[in-house]
Design a protein around this motif. Structure first.
Motif, PDB file in Angstrom:
ATOM      1  N   ALA A   1      30.884  58.578 -45.439  1.00  0.00           N
ATOM      2  CA  ALA A   1      31.961  58.957 -44.514  1.00  0.00           C
ATOM      3  C   ALA A   1      32.317  60.430 -44.622  1.00  0.00           C
ATOM      4  O   ALA A   1      32.940  60.988 -43.707  1.00  0.00           O
ATOM      5  N   GLN A   2      31.939  61.092 -45.729  1.00  0.00           N
ATOM      6  CA  GLN A   2      32.228  62.517 -45.910  1.00  0.00           C
ATOM      7  C   GLN A   2      31.072  63.413 -45.466  1.00  0.00           C
ATOM      8  O   GLN A   2      31.169  64.634 -45.572  1.00  0.00           O
ATOM      9  N   GLN A   3      30.007  62.829 -44.953  1.00  0.00           N
ATOM     10  CA  GLN A   3      28.818  63.605 -44.629  1.00  0.00           C
ATOM     11  C   GLN A   3      28.730  63.882 -43.126  1.00  0.00           C
ATOM     12  O   GLN A   3      28.536  62.953 -42.334  1.00  0.00           O
ATOM     13  N   PRO A   4      28.856  65.139 -42.714  1.00  0.00           N
ATOM     14  CA  PRO A   4      28.787  65.470 -41.287  1.00  0.00           C
ATOM     15  C   PRO A   4      27.504  64.989 -40.621  1.00  0.00           C
ATOM     16  O   PRO A   4      27.538  64.506 -39.482  1.00  0.00           O
ATOM     17  N   ASP A   5      26.371  65.109 -41.306  1.00  0.00           N
ATOM     18  CA  ASP A   5      25.106  64.698 -40.713  1.00  0.00           C
ATOM     19  C   ASP A   5      25.086  63.200 -40.426  1.00  0.00           C
ATOM     20  O   ASP A   5      24.485  62.759 -39.434  1.00  0.00           O
ATOM     21  N   TRP A   6      25.703  62.419 -41.284  1.00  0.00           N
ATOM     22  CA  TRP A   6      25.757  60.968 -41.094  1.00  0.00           C
ATOM     23  C   TRP A   6      26.484  60.629 -39.794  1.00  0.00           C
ATOM     24  O   TRP A   6      26.029  59.801 -39.005  1.00  0.00           O
ATOM     25  N   TRP A   7      27.616  61.277 -39.559  1.00  0.00           N
ATOM     26  CA  TRP A   7      28.375  61.056 -38.323  1.00  0.00           C
ATOM     27  C   TRP A   7      27.602  61.579 -37.113  1.00  0.00           C
ATOM     28  O   TRP A   7      27.569  60.936 -36.058  1.00  0.00           O
ATOM     29  N   ALA A   8      26.976  62.738 -37.252  1.00  0.00           N
ATOM     30  CA  ALA A   8      26.255  63.338 -36.126  1.00  0.00           C
ATOM     31  C   ALA A   8      25.098  62.455 -35.670  1.00  0.00           C
ATOM     32  O   ALA A   8      24.791  62.380 -34.475  1.00  0.00           O
ATOM     33  N   GLU A   9      24.460  61.776 -36.611  1.00  0.00           N
ATOM     34  CA  GLU A   9      23.353  60.886 -36.258  1.00  0.00           C
ATOM     35  C   GLU A   9      23.839  59.654 -35.501  1.00  0.00           C
ATOM     36  O   GLU A   9      23.151  59.140 -34.616  1.00  0.00           O
ATOM     37  N   ARG A  10      25.021  59.179 -35.835  1.00  0.00           N
ATOM     38  CA  ARG A  10      25.531  57.944 -35.238  1.00  0.00           C
ATOM     39  C   ARG A  10      26.337  58.163 -33.969  1.00  0.00           C
ATOM     40  O   ARG A  10      26.480  57.246 -33.153  1.00  0.00           O
ATOM     41  N   ILE A  11      26.889  59.360 -33.817  1.00  0.00           N
ATOM     42  CA  ILE A  11      27.630  59.681 -32.589  1.00  0.00           C
ATOM     43  C   ILE A  11      27.079  61.000 -32.060  1.00  0.00           C
ATOM     44  O   ILE A  11      27.721  62.056 -32.165  1.00  0.00           O
ATOM     45  N   PRO A  12      25.870  60.970 -31.525  1.00  0.00           N
ATOM     46  CA  PRO A  12      25.214  62.210 -31.085  1.00  0.00           C
ATOM     47  C   PRO A  12      25.986  62.899 -29.963  1.00  0.00           C
ATOM     48  O   PRO A  12      26.605  62.255 -29.117  1.00  0.00           O
ATOM     49  N   GLY A  13      25.934  64.232 -30.006  1.00  0.00           N
ATOM     50  CA  GLY A  13      26.599  65.020 -28.987  1.00  0.00           C
ATOM     51  C   GLY A  13      28.031  65.388 -29.323  1.00  0.00           C
ATOM     52  O   GLY A  13      28.614  66.265 -28.677  1.00  0.00           O
ATOM     53  N   TRP A  14      28.615  64.730 -30.317  1.00  0.00           N
ATOM     54  CA  TRP A  14      29.980  65.050 -30.736  1.00  0.00           C
ATOM     55  C   TRP A  14      29.922  66.089 -31.851  1.00  0.00           C
ATOM     56  O   TRP A  14      28.946  66.154 -32.597  1.00  0.00           O
ATOM     57  N   SER A  15      30.960  66.903 -31.970  1.00  0.00           N
ATOM     58  CA  SER A  15      31.018  67.901 -33.037  1.00  0.00           C
ATOM     59  C   SER A  15      31.745  67.328 -34.246  1.00  0.00           C
ATOM     60  O   SER A  15      32.669  66.516 -34.101  1.00  0.00           O
ATOM     61  N   VAL A  16      31.308  67.726 -35.421  1.00  0.00           N
ATOM     62  CA  VAL A  16      31.892  67.230 -36.661  1.00  0.00           C
ATOM     63  C   VAL A  16      32.544  68.395 -37.396  1.00  0.00           C
ATOM     64  O   VAL A  16      31.895  69.411 -37.662  1.00  0.00           O
ATOM     65  N   LEU A  17      33.811  68.250 -37.736  1.00  0.00           N
ATOM     66  CA  LEU A  17      34.569  69.287 -38.435  1.00  0.00           C
ATOM     67  C   LEU A  17      34.915  68.796 -39.833  1.00  0.00           C
ATOM     68  O   LEU A  17      35.481  67.724 -40.007  1.00  0.00           O
ATOM     69  N   GLY A  18      34.583  69.596 -40.835  1.00  0.00           N
ATOM     70  CA  GLY A  18      34.878  69.211 -42.200  1.00  0.00           C
ATOM     71  C   GLY A  18      33.601  68.891 -42.959  1.00  0.00           C
ATOM     72  O   GLY A  18      32.503  69.214 -42.496  1.00  0.00           O
ATOM     73  N   PRO A  19      33.759  68.261 -44.117  1.00  0.00           N
ATOM     74  CA  PRO A  19      35.015  67.730 -44.637  1.00  0.00           C
ATOM     75  C   PRO A  19      35.903  68.817 -45.244  1.00  0.00           C
ATOM     76  O   PRO A  19      35.417  69.835 -45.715  1.00  0.00           O
ATOM     77  N   SER A  20      37.188  68.532 -45.207  1.00  0.00           N
ATOM     78  CA  SER A  20      38.162  69.420 -45.823  1.00  0.00           C
ATOM     79  C   SER A  20      38.938  68.658 -46.884  1.00  0.00           C
ATOM     80  O   SER A  20      38.980  67.426 -46.884  1.00  0.00           O
ATOM     81  N   VAL A  21      39.525  69.409 -47.786  1.00  0.00           N
ATOM     82  CA  VAL A  21      40.371  68.850 -48.837  1.00  0.00           C
ATOM     83  C   VAL A  21      41.827  69.004 -48.430  1.00  0.00           C
ATOM     84  O   VAL A  21      42.234  70.059 -47.937  1.00  0.00           O
ATOM     85  N   HIS A  22      42.621  67.952 -48.624  1.00  0.00           N
ATOM     86  CA  HIS A  22      44.069  68.039 -48.475  1.00  0.00           C
ATOM     87  C   HIS A  22      44.680  67.985 -49.875  1.00  0.00           C
ATOM     88  O   HIS A  22      44.413  67.040 -50.631  1.00  0.00           O
ATOM     89  N   ALA A  23      45.470  68.987 -50.206  1.00  0.00           N
ATOM     90  CA  ALA A  23      46.141  69.025 -51.500  1.00  0.00           C
ATOM     91  C   ALA A  23      47.640  69.217 -51.272  1.00  0.00           C
ATOM     92  O   ALA A  23      48.051  69.796 -50.262  1.00  0.00           O
ATOM     93  N   PHE A  24      48.453  68.723 -52.223  1.00  0.00           N
ATOM     94  CA  PHE A  24      49.908  68.757 -52.059  1.00  0.00           C
ATOM     95  C   PHE A  24      50.578  69.257 -53.336  1.00  0.00           C
ATOM     96  O   PHE A  24      50.022  69.134 -54.435  1.00  0.00           O
ATOM     97  N   ALA A  25      51.776  69.792 -53.156  1.00  0.00           N
ATOM     98  CA  ALA A  25      52.555  70.257 -54.311  1.00  0.00           C
ATOM     99  C   ALA A  25      54.041  70.129 -54.000  1.00  0.00           C
ATOM    100  O   ALA A  25      54.457  70.288 -52.851  1.00  0.00           O
ATOM    101  N   ASP A  26      54.828  69.842 -55.047  1.00  0.00           N
ATOM    102  CA  ASP A  26      56.285  69.899 -54.913  1.00  0.00           C
ATOM    103  C   ASP A  26      56.893  70.835 -55.957  1.00  0.00           C
ATOM    104  O   ASP A  26      58.109  70.947 -56.066  1.00  0.00           O
ATOM    105  N   GLU A  27      56.032  71.506 -56.707  1.00  0.00           N
ATOM    106  CA  GLU A  27      56.437  72.589 -57.598  1.00  0.00           C
ATOM    107  C   GLU A  27      55.352  73.651 -57.535  1.00  0.00           C
ATOM    108  O   GLU A  27      54.165  73.330 -57.512  1.00  0.00           O
ATOM    109  N   ILE A  28      55.754  74.916 -57.512  1.00  0.00           N
ATOM    110  CA  ILE A  28      54.798  76.011 -57.362  1.00  0.00           C
ATOM    111  C   ILE A  28      54.856  76.928 -58.582  1.00  0.00           C
ATOM    112  O   ILE A  28      55.927  77.353 -59.015  1.00  0.00           O
TER     113      ILE A  28
END
Length: 227
Positions: free
Chosen positions: A66-93
């Protein structure tokens, strides 16, 4: 913070649990024509438009593919794939400073100068290219030129999403960390949380986030239909 993050993802994906959760777009993504995929630990969450649901459910989703752009591109051809990206969070800096630079609220001239000093794709990835920048700061060197910048864009309806960039000549000096710390601390002080999103391959940005105290939460990928 963990409860708040779990609540956020629960609102996006409906609070469902399981190894692979596939749901139709809810309010947070309603109107989005693409597929939104998040991998958290060993779980895969996917939100898709109604007409695509059955197609996505037919896929053999797992946390690795699910994190591999090529895997998605092969299964949904013609669509663009963005990522993968990391989401990180903080409540103290963590406090970070950079000797010899002044950090201040960004003016139009500062941002124009900064934009002309970085690659176009980095300007876009940092969030500065969008029209939803709520607050921005720049780090100014001894010659008065802007050499790094940070911004806040909306997360959960408030300015808490942090973007950062620096000109190539000053990288490795902690300047980007210092200006990002100001933006991140503002988000935490005003809204209790800050989010940091960055492409998985952007190791420098991920190091800055870790230095400031951000904890990586998930990998996210989007699959979009042609314009």
């Amino acid at each position: 913070m963990r409860h708040r993050i779990d609540q956020f993802w629960g609102e996006v994906f409906g609070g469902s649990t399981g190894a692979a959760v596939i749901v139709e777009h809810r309010d947070a993504l309603l109107g989005y024509a693409g597929i939104y995929c998040v991998v958290r630990d060993s779980w895969v969450f996917v939100s898709a438009p109604g007409p695509m649901i059955e197609n996505v459910r037919a896929l053999d989703l797992d946390p690795v593919t699910a994190q591999q752009p090529d895997w998605w591109a092969e299964r949904i051809p013609g669509w663009s794939v963005l990522g993968p990206s990391v989401h990180a969070f903080a409540d103290e800096i963590t406090d970070v400073s950079a000797p010899g630079v002044l950090i201040k609220a960004a003016g139009e001239d500062d941002l124009a100068e900064l934009r002309g000093s970085v690659p176009v794709e980095e300007w876009a990835e940092s969030g500065f290219a969008g029209d939803d920048v709520a607050d921005a700061w720049v780090a100014v060197g001894p010659d008065g030129r802007a050499v790094a910048g940070a911004n806040l864009t909306p997360f959960e309806g408030v300015p808490a999403d942090v973007g950062v960039l620096s000109v190539p000549a000053v990288r490795g000096r902690g300047i980007a960390s210092a200006v990002a710390a100001v933006a991140s601390r503002t988000a935490v002080e005003q809204h209790g949380i800050a989010r940091w999103r960055v492409l998985v391959g952007n190791r420098a940005s991920r190091r800055i986030a870790a230095r400031l105290g951000f904890e990586e939460d998930c990998r996210q990928l989007a699959v979009r239909p042609p314009d």
